[in-house]
Design an enzyme around this catalytic site. Structure first.
Site, mmCIF file in Angstrom:
data_model
loop_
_atom_site.group_PDB
_atom_site.id
_atom_site.type_symbol
_atom_site.label_atom_id
_atom_site.label_comp_id
_atom_site.label_asym_id
_atom_site.label_seq_id
_atom_site.Cartn_x
_atom_site.Cartn_y
_atom_site.Cartn_z
ATOM 1 N N GLU A 107 53.409 3.587 28.609
ATOM 2 C CA GLU A 107 53.458 3.853 27.164
ATOM 3 C C GLU A 107 52.540 5.025 26.861
ATOM 4 O O GLU A 107 51.595 5.277 27.601
ATOM 5 C CB GLU A 107 52.894 2.659 26.380
ATOM 6 C CG GLU A 107 53.696 1.411 26.420
ATOM 7 C CD GLU A 107 52.817 0.229 26.009
ATOM 8 O OE1 GLU A 107 52.401 0.165 24.849
ATOM 9 O OE2 GLU A 107 52.537 -0.602 26.874
ATOM 10 N N LYS A 109 49.492 6.817 25.099
ATOM 11 C CA LYS A 109 48.217 6.363 24.554
ATOM 12 C C LYS A 109 47.962 7.153 23.279
ATOM 13 O O LYS A 109 47.519 8.309 23.308
ATOM 14 C CB LYS A 109 47.100 6.590 25.568
ATOM 15 C CG LYS A 109 45.779 5.996 25.147
ATOM 16 C CD LYS A 109 44.796 6.026 26.305
ATOM 17 C CE LYS A 109 43.484 5.368 25.968
ATOM 18 N NZ LYS A 109 42.785 5.950 24.844
ATOM 19 N N ASP A 111 46.252 8.402 19.926
ATOM 20 C CA ASP A 111 44.837 8.595 19.660
ATOM 21 C C ASP A 111 44.502 8.211 18.225
ATOM 22 O O ASP A 111 44.481 9.041 17.331
ATOM 23 C CB ASP A 111 44.475 10.055 19.939
ATOM 24 C CG ASP A 111 42.995 10.224 20.172
ATOM 25 O OD1 ASP A 111 42.276 9.200 20.239
ATOM 26 O OD2 ASP A 111 42.546 11.370 20.295
ATOM 27 N N TYR A 214 51.609 1.573 15.258
ATOM 28 C CA TYR A 214 52.470 1.393 16.424
ATOM 29 C C TYR A 214 52.000 0.153 17.173
ATOM 30 O O TYR A 214 50.841 0.078 17.587
ATOM 31 C CB TYR A 214 52.391 2.603 17.358
ATOM 32 C CG TYR A 214 53.191 3.790 16.878
ATOM 33 C CD1 TYR A 214 52.666 4.646 15.916
ATOM 34 C CD2 TYR A 214 54.454 4.050 17.377
ATOM 35 C CE1 TYR A 214 53.393 5.738 15.475
ATOM 36 C CE2 TYR A 214 55.187 5.141 16.944
ATOM 37 C CZ TYR A 214 54.653 5.970 15.990
ATOM 38 O OH TYR A 214 55.371 7.058 15.553
ATOM 39 N N LYS A 304 44.160 9.588 31.510
ATOM 40 C CA LYS A 304 43.732 10.502 30.448
ATOM 41 C C LYS A 304 44.210 11.916 30.749
ATOM 42 O O LYS A 304 44.009 12.414 31.851
ATOM 43 C CB LYS A 304 42.196 10.509 30.363
ATOM 44 C CG LYS A 304 41.622 9.228 29.785
ATOM 45 C CD LYS A 304 41.982 9.089 28.344
ATOM 46 C CE LYS A 304 40.962 8.600 27.404
ATOM 47 N NZ LYS A 304 39.655 8.718 27.286
ATOM 48 N N CYS A 396 35.481 42.082 -1.863
ATOM 49 C CA CYS A 396 36.597 41.911 -0.939
ATOM 50 C C CYS A 396 36.438 42.879 0.238
ATOM 51 O O CYS A 396 36.263 44.080 0.027
ATOM 52 C CB CYS A 396 37.918 42.181 -1.657
ATOM 53 S SG CYS A 396 39.322 42.232 -0.529
ATOM 54 N N CYS A 399 39.530 45.645 -0.155
ATOM 55 C CA CYS A 399 39.657 46.600 -1.268
ATOM 56 C C CYS A 399 38.341 46.785 -2.017
ATOM 57 O O CYS A 399 38.291 47.544 -2.985
ATOM 58 C CB CYS A 399 40.738 46.137 -2.240
ATOM 59 S SG CYS A 399 40.266 44.675 -3.189
ATOM 60 N N CYS A 414 39.821 37.156 -3.729
ATOM 61 C CA CYS A 414 39.842 38.515 -4.244
ATOM 62 C C CYS A 414 40.798 38.482 -5.433
ATOM 63 O O CYS A 414 41.921 38.011 -5.317
ATOM 64 C CB CYS A 414 40.369 39.466 -3.171
ATOM 65 S SG CYS A 414 40.834 41.067 -3.838
ATOM 66 N N CYS A 419 45.281 44.373 -4.333
ATOM 67 C CA CYS A 419 44.541 44.458 -3.072
ATOM 68 C C CYS A 419 45.536 44.625 -1.922
ATOM 69 O O CYS A 419 46.469 43.835 -1.785
ATOM 70 C CB CYS A 419 43.718 43.197 -2.873
ATOM 71 S SG CYS A 419 42.980 43.080 -1.234
#
Ligand code: IVH
Length: 654
Positions: A107, A109, A111, A214, A304, A396, A399, A414, A419
């Site tokens: 199955e 695993k 997380d 699950y 793992k 910015c 510009c 900005c 710009c």
């Protein structure tokens, strides 16, 4: 009786949607049914039962969690970090079983965090987190909000199900985006956000988090309730629990390794995070004889996968300007490999995030690819010798215009609508394949047309001439013609693409589609007030406000007028595809097809009236399989669902 029938119908649709991932009705129709039930129940409150679909969220926030003992300890698994360690495990099992035949169940695993849910009299009674393994925290009101966890089952004798609570990558990203909007810190990864969400004191908050459950253990009186683990999983699925279809009975360790490799290759395309594969000896009798060490079962192991984390140095932090003017700090990293991908940049999101991390240029950090292919800096592990603290620029960086951080927001923007950085990103978005699909108008050409002043807004694209384009660097008469043809063709693309192309904050592909379907023209959307906009599925106050603000701006009004003058498609007819050759059929795509991409196949099926679903169930009409098809193909065979190749699909489309 009507009320019970309605509940049964709603439960059936919840199961189809949340567990099997193959809904039969639209969200709007589901909501309609739910509201009908709510109405009936408020007229007859005496008829409300705790397992009613209306009763997922109830009760006020609590002060803390009560700790309760588990029916049997919830222990964890020993790890195998490589093939050698897995072979060692397999050898031990074979030795202990002294040559007896046996099988494994493999199955994924997932997380997340494990949870135990107890049922009696066919009703969910109690849900406990793993806690310290001996006692867990009572999170029942929160667990009730997880739509894939049934409140009611057809088994009246007491039993317990254990499994993993997770949040999908999509829900995780949405949650983090919302948190950013609200000025809250982002969660580092899906697992942390699932854990945080399940342990909310206020179940209303958990409900909004879209958690998933699950199932992977079925216990009766604290011990396995079926003679084989594989049967237990099938039994749980039959009871209405979500059991991952990516599971397989393996006759030996080679088959186990094949499963492990297959899913390692798919890791980036799964809708949730996995950190490995769990292998369990299938027969419970054999499990019992193998027994336990002090800490772990001898009959199971967690293989793992390589951690999706690595350490590296932040060499520099600079700031990018997006199409909404948002200033985003980006870390430039000393290149490092993270599970097969070289990472050299990572977004830092905003200045609060940098402060939260305590990050400065020169620091050594952990980067993680989690819940997303885009890597994230998750913590600082060492300060650099010459650290350079980061401050947001006062103007910015593109510009030199004014930047502001609106009250309650974490993002600096900005505010200069002209710009060049904003403009370039808007034009890129507009011309991109998924939007107006203007062939040839890519990054470099956009830079040139903006820098030369030929394009000062999206609408200017439609004033470009072949001569202007041909005179640009690395362009010629031929490429100019190609771009002109792309521009011309874009005028015929349907309205939802144009709406998406406008770059209205919070309005992406899906919202653009529902807006076009609902209003039928850009003119009607432009005139709609907020209540009218909120009539549309999925449009709430945040989105309606953003749409209104966009069309109230005179620059944007001029933009829409010019697009209209240029001859773009600004009206829309909701297409009725119920007469198409694939109407009423549900398809699942898996593997790589010889000529069509996933998106193309999906578009063709949908244009012919068919539906495309992400997972195989009894409701699937056909599975379309290409090279390297995975578990979906296995599942199709298991359920006897007809399998098509690309040629057979094309034949059906004709
Ligand atoms: S079996 C004694 N199956 O991984 C058996 N665990 O260290 C223990 N997990 O705490 C669990 N997917 O949170 C099992 N299909 C799966 C799993 C799974 C995820 C988690 C679970 C457990 C940890 C094992």
């Amino acid at each position: 009786m009507e009320i019970e029938q309605l509940r049964a119908e709603l439960r059936r649709h919840e199961h189809l949607y949340y567990v099997l991932d193959s809904p039969e009705i639209s969200d709007a129709d589901y909501d309609k049914l739910l509201r009908e039930l709510q109405k009936l129940e408020s007229a007859h409150p005496e008829l409300i039962t705790p397992d009613s679909p209306t009763q997922r969220v109830g009760g006020a926030p609590r002060e803390g969690f009560i700790k309760l003992p588990h029916s049997s300890p919830m222990l964890s698994l020993d790890n195998a970090l490589n093939e050698g360690e897995l072979l060692d495990f397999d050898r031990r099992v074979r030795e202990l079983l002294a040559g007896e035949p046996f099988q494994y169940v493999a199955e994924l695993k997932l997380d997340g965090l494990s949870m135990a849910a107890r049922y009696a009299d066919g009703q969910l009674q109690l849900a406990l987190t793993r806690g310290d393994g001996a006692t867990g925290e009572d999170v029942t009101p929160n667990a009730r909000t997880i739509r894939s966890l049934p409140l009611r089952v057809s088994e009246s004798t007491p039993f317990e199900v254990r499994g993993e609570v997770i949040i999908s990558n999509l829900a995780f990203q949405r949650l983090n985006d919302e948190r950013e909007q609200e000025g809250l810190p982002r969660y580092a990864n899906p697992r942390n956000s699932a854990a945080g969400s399940l342990r909310m004191l206020d179940p209303q908050v958990t409900a909004a988090r879209k958690l998933d459950f699950y199932a992977y253990f079925y216990l009766v009186n604290g011990v396995p309730g079926q003679p084989h683990h594989s049967l237990a999983l099938n039994h749980l699925a039959a009871l209405g629990f979500k059991v991952n279809s990516a599971r397989r009975v393996c006759a030996n360790v080679d088959e186990l390794l094949a499963f492990i490799r297959e899913f390692e290759a798919q890791r980036d395309t799964l809708p949730y995070e996995i950190d490995g594969v769990v292998a369990k000896v299938d027969s419970i009798d054999q499990q019992n004889r193998l027994g336990w060490t002090a800490k772990f079962p001898r009959w199971a192991i967690a293989f793992k996968y390589a951690a999706r984390q690595a350490e590296t140095v932040v060499e520099k932090i600079d700031v990018q300007v997006g199409r909404t003017g948002a200033l985003t700090p980006v870390a430039h990293l000393r290149p490092v490999e993270v599970s097969g991908v070289t990472v050299s940049r990572s977004t830092l999101h905003n200045e609060d995030e940098i402060a939260r991390l305590g990050l400065a240029e020169g620091d050594t950090v952990v980067v993680e690819r989690s819940g997303d292919v885009i890597p994230k800096v998750i913590r600082v592990v060492a300060h650099g010798t010459d650290r350079r603290l980061f401050t947001m620029p006062a103007a910015c960086p593109v510009c030199q215009g004014h930047v502001v951080r609106p009250e309650g927001e974490v993002i600096w923007r900005c505010i200069n609508v002209n710009c060049p950085a904003r403009l370039k990103n808007s034009v890129r978005h507009f011309a991109s394949r998924a939007v107006m699909d203007i062939t040839g108008l890519g990054r470099e050409l956009v830079d040139q047309v903006v820098d030369k002043g030929l394009v000062r807004g999206i609408a200017d694209i439609y004033q470009l001439t072949a001569d202007q384009l041909a005179a640009l660097e690395r362009m010629g008469a031929k490429s100019a013609e190609r771009v002109m043809a792309g521009i011309e063709k874009s005028k015929t693309l349907p309205l939802p693409r144009v709406i998406n192309g406008l770059g209205i904050p919070f309005v992406g592909e899906r919202t653009a589609q529902v807006l076009a379907d609902h209003f039928g023209s850009l003119a009607a959307i432009r005139l709609a007030d907020e209540p009218a906009l909120q009539q549309v599925e999925d449009v709430g106050p945040k989105v309606s406000q953003s749409i209104r603000a966009f069309f109230d701006d005179e620059h944007n009004q001029a933009l829409v007028d010019r697009l209209n003058d240029a001859g773009l498609t600004l009206t829309h007819q909701k297409v009725d595809r119920s007469g198409g050759p694939l109407a009423g059929l549900t398809f699942v795509l898996t593997g790589t097809l010889p000529t069509l991409s996933r998106d193309e196949a999906k578009a063709l099926i949908e244009a012919a009236g068919g539906k495309v679903s992400g997972s195989v169930s009894k409701k699937t009409s056909y599975v379309v399989a290409g090279e390297e098809a995975g578990s979906k193909l296995d599942k199709a065979r298991e359920l006897n669902i007809p399998i098509l190749d690309e040629a057979a699909l094309q034949a059906k489309l004709e």
